[in-house]
Write a protein that holds these residues in place. Sequence first.
Motif, PDB file in Angstrom:
ATOM      1  N   ARG A 232      -2.460  -7.014   0.990  1.00  0.00           N
ATOM      2  CA  ARG A 232      -2.116  -5.489   1.477  1.00  0.00           C
ATOM      3  C   ARG A 232      -1.196  -5.258   2.582  1.00  0.00           C
ATOM      4  N   PRO A 233      -0.942  -4.277   2.681  1.00  0.00           N
ATOM      5  CA  PRO A 233       1.005  -4.236   3.097  1.00  0.00           C
ATOM      6  C   PRO A 233       0.421  -4.101   5.280  1.00  0.00           C
ATOM      7  N   GLU A 234      -1.315  -3.608   5.244  1.00  0.00           N
ATOM      8  CA  GLU A 234      -1.493  -3.647   6.629  1.00  0.00           C
ATOM      9  C   GLU A 234      -2.603  -5.208   6.489  1.00  0.00           C
ATOM     10  N   GLY A 235      -2.569  -5.966   6.053  1.00  0.00           N
ATOM     11  CA  GLY A 235      -2.657  -7.265   6.239  1.00  0.00           C
ATOM     12  C   GLY A 235      -4.059  -7.504   5.707  1.00  0.00           C
ATOM     13  N   GLY A 236      -5.286  -8.364   5.338  1.00  0.00           N
ATOM     14  CA  GLY A 236      -5.787  -8.676   4.019  1.00  0.00           C
ATOM     15  C   GLY A 236      -5.865  -9.177   3.053  1.00  0.00           C
ATOM     16  N   LYS A 237      -6.628  -8.942   1.854  1.00  0.00           N
ATOM     17  CA  LYS A 237      -6.886  -9.213   0.369  1.00  0.00           C
ATOM     18  C   LYS A 237      -7.311  -8.510  -0.405  1.00  0.00           C
ATOM     19  N   THR A 238      -6.187  -8.512  -1.515  1.00  0.00           N
ATOM     20  CA  THR A 238      -6.733  -7.212  -2.229  1.00  0.00           C
ATOM     21  C   THR A 238      -6.800  -7.999  -3.683  1.00  0.00           C
ATOM     22  N   ASP A 239      -7.504  -7.108  -5.008  1.00  0.00           N
ATOM     23  CA  ASP A 239      -7.115  -7.606  -5.674  1.00  0.00           C
ATOM     24  C   ASP A 239      -6.953  -6.331  -6.955  1.00  0.00           C
ATOM     25  N   SER A 240      -5.986  -5.289  -6.140  1.00  0.00           N
ATOM     26  CA  SER A 240      -5.533  -4.134  -7.062  1.00  0.00           C
ATOM     27  C   SER A 240      -3.783  -4.438  -6.152  1.00  0.00           C
ATOM     28  N   GLU A 391      -0.957 -11.504 -13.751  1.00  0.00           N
ATOM     29  CA  GLU A 391      -0.016 -11.957 -14.036  1.00  0.00           C
ATOM     30  C   GLU A 391       1.495 -11.559 -12.852  1.00  0.00           C
ATOM     31  N   GLU A 392       0.729 -11.276 -11.953  1.00  0.00           N
ATOM     32  CA  GLU A 392       1.618 -10.746 -10.783  1.00  0.00           C
ATOM     33  C   GLU A 392       1.232 -11.798  -9.673  1.00  0.00           C
ATOM     34  N   LEU A 393       0.111 -12.108  -9.174  1.00  0.00           N
ATOM     35  CA  LEU A 393      -0.600 -13.034  -8.488  1.00  0.00           C
ATOM     36  C   LEU A 393      -0.573 -14.593  -8.535  1.00  0.00           C
ATOM     37  N   GLU A 394      -0.051 -14.909 -10.352  1.00  0.00           N
ATOM     38  CA  GLU A 394       0.319 -16.277 -10.655  1.00  0.00           C
ATOM     39  C   GLU A 394       2.160 -16.731 -10.985  1.00  0.00           C
TER      40      GLU A 394
END
Length: 420
Positions: A232-240, A391-394
């Motif tokens: 995430r831009p502010e830190g942390g994780k996301t699946d979006s 696709e972006e994650l890969e």
Amino acid sequence: MKQVNVFQIGLGNFGRHGFEKFIEMHNHLNRADMEFHGLAERDFEKRQAAEKFAARNNVEIDTFKSVDELYRAASNVEGEVLIYDAGPTATHANHIYRSMNHGFYHVAEKPPSMTRDEHIKERKLAAGDDVVWKADFIERESPVVKQALKELQDVDIESIKVFRQSSMGVQKILDPIERSGVLGGDILDKMTHEIFVLDFLQAAGYEKELELVDAESEYFMPAGNVSDQLMRPEGGKTDSIEQSAPGKTWAAFKAGNVNVELNSSWLGAGKKARKQASRLDFVDHSPIVTESKLANDTAFLNEEARFFVTEGDRKLFGDMLHGRLFDLQTEEEIEVPELMHDQLYRVLRKSVLRAAGRDVGIVSDKDIDVFMNAVFDTLDLVRENSSGFYEELEGANRRVSRLVYEPNAIEDSEAESVTG
């Protein structure tokens, strides 16, 4: 002449440099009645070090454990107050709101706002142009940019291309604690520096406008080394994708009939940057630094580039990282001015002079709106143009894997140029 009382929030790596500049100004700035009062920093050892540094320079300061204490103290001084915000990025917007409600001038490290809504709220709260955002516009004080402005006076410009690319995202992945204060992804952390393109347009006689034509993030930021989530831009994780931080981006704009292209990256230099860098083959100089470095005992390829290229009547190559300017037509180097102080000092000095009531050249509200809206338009479009989360994650994991070596392998490795 108004007295300017300076208070500082935060004493991290960048904040420490700003603190030292303000102590120097406290003792030697003649064009304004400026006094450095104190700073807020949670870390006891940093507060203690600041007190000792100030004392060695014959300046007595107050230190505060919290921002609340600092604002209470700032509210009880006579004269203008300038808040220098070198605290965590996530708190910048709240501090700007607070300063505006107190009628204080405010200088914030970039990015001042993490969302378009925050930016709009800040502009509504700001009276005139009393809010000055520092790090976003620090390249306006680059000697290379200043000389380029002289070279571009009243000439026809066909295009401006800017490249600000580094491996900061890899460092953040490998050592998240050390780099916890660096947020935003490549667009908010890197692209926000390039407001000087508006100055180039003005020098050449064009309207200062940026209409977004297209934008794409070649990579988004993974949340870790071989991660199952994005950052995430502010830190942390996301699946979006809608909440993720871009990692390597290009954006194309139109300013009248001038093409403007901004290239930013947290994941090393790319093919476009290397192609442009090859135009300096007539001199023994590369604007792209490539080296092996360690982060948390893991070796990675560290790359950094900060340069611009103009096309038209004047074909210029400005290497801001190394402070060099070249004429691509004559294949000659153009001398840049030797300025007494560094860029950070000059930006902070202008902020103090502005608070003291002096007429100095700072970025106007209109220019801030034009540029920051262009930045947020870019962020929105790259998410819209993404290939989808998986696709972006890969692709992101694959990119990072090309920049990271095996743990403790730095002594046995030689950095090679990584394209893409």
